[in-house]
Write an enzyme that holds these catalytic residues in place. Sequence first.
Site, short mmCIF file in Angstrom:
data_model
loop_
_atom_site.label_atom_id
_atom_site.label_comp_id
_atom_site.label_asym_id
_atom_site.label_seq_id
_atom_site.Cartn_x
_atom_site.Cartn_y
_atom_site.Cartn_z
CG MET A 28 -2.00 -4.75 1.62
SD MET A 28 -0.58 -4.37 0.31
CE MET A 28 -1.07 -5.98 -0.49
CD GLU A 38 -9.54 6.88 -2.24
OE1 GLU A 38 -10.20 5.97 -2.41
OE2 GLU A 38 -9.48 7.72 -2.91
CE LYS A 39 -5.10 0.85 6.35
NZ LYS A 39 -5.50 0.95 7.71
CG ASP A 40 -5.32 5.37 7.50
OD1 ASP A 40 -5.63 4.65 8.50
OD2 ASP A 40 -4.25 4.91 6.92
N GLY A 77 0.76 -1.08 -0.07
CA GLY A 77 0.05 0.03 0.09
C GLY A 77 0.86 1.19 -0.19
CG HIS A 78 3.19 2.13 3.30
ND1 HIS A 78 3.07 0.98 4.05
CD2 HIS A 78 2.71 3.24 4.17
CE1 HIS A 78 2.81 1.39 5.17
NE2 HIS A 78 2.44 2.79 5.34
CB SER A 92 1.86 -1.10 9.62
OG SER A 92 2.55 -0.38 8.43
NE ARG A 93 -2.89 0.20 13.59
CZ ARG A 93 -2.84 0.89 14.87
NH1 ARG A 93 -2.62 -0.09 15.92
NH2 ARG A 93 -2.55 2.14 15.14
#
Length: 283
Positions: free
Chosen positions: A186, A150-152, A37-38, A188-189
């Site tokens: 996706m 856009e996940k956040d 994602g990043h 990091s958690r």
Amino acid sequence: MTFVLRSPDELKAFIKARKSQGQSIGFVPTMGALHEGHLTLARASKRENDVTVCSVFVNPAQFNNADDLKNYPRTEKNDTDMLGKVGCDAVFIPSAQDMYPQEKPTLGFDFGQAERVMEGRFRPGHFNGVGIIVSKLFNMVSPDKAYFGEKDFQQLAIIRILAKELCFGIDIIGVPTVRETDGLAMSSRNRRLTDEERQIAPDIYKILTEAKKDAKEGASLKDVKESVLRKFAKSEALDLEYFEIVNADSLQPIENWCDAERAQACVAAFLGQVRLIDNINLK
């Protein structure tokens, strides 16, 4: 070649040199523990700018839970290697002392009703911390464009408010959520999930896609929301923190489809000790 810059002075010198050559700057702020994602954000910046700068900094000001901050994964070597492979021109990795010389920031932000719902309701102070670090980074990097996933979804909206209110003159670019093959957003958690939890985690997106299907088939907003709540209640593993259907622009909850041109379903749930968020456009 990817430059690793560790002090604000190094970063500013790098930016000044590139801007003196008339080059455009794209910026991707991250907290590290990078995933595809990043990298998608970095690639988008590479396509649209002459120079791409990424930052890696686990921002203590946006954590209201000390254990969450302590457990947040830190993978600096892997992060810089990944960014180098996608052609990122510079990685800024400051220390906490560099970013918060007074240790506890005195600056504060209030984003009004946009931060009093969903993430802001359950993570008090979170968006103040986001606003502080993003404004600092924007001042240091002075990018032409900045890229956020856009996940956040709520964070993206908050940062757009920040950029507009402070007249940064930066284009805030939202990039669609990148998902695993089974639909899990996706994050990091995700690496903190056990093998068993990882098999359950895609149920969040499955419930969201079923809600979208119901909405397209004419179900009322009330029925869609009640159906989602029932499905989470039936799950023994997923502990729902919130599910809201909101106006995608104001982030305020809506009661009927006609209340907003764009309706977004947003969710946060715990799976074991890991808090996961996701969202989907319903209208």
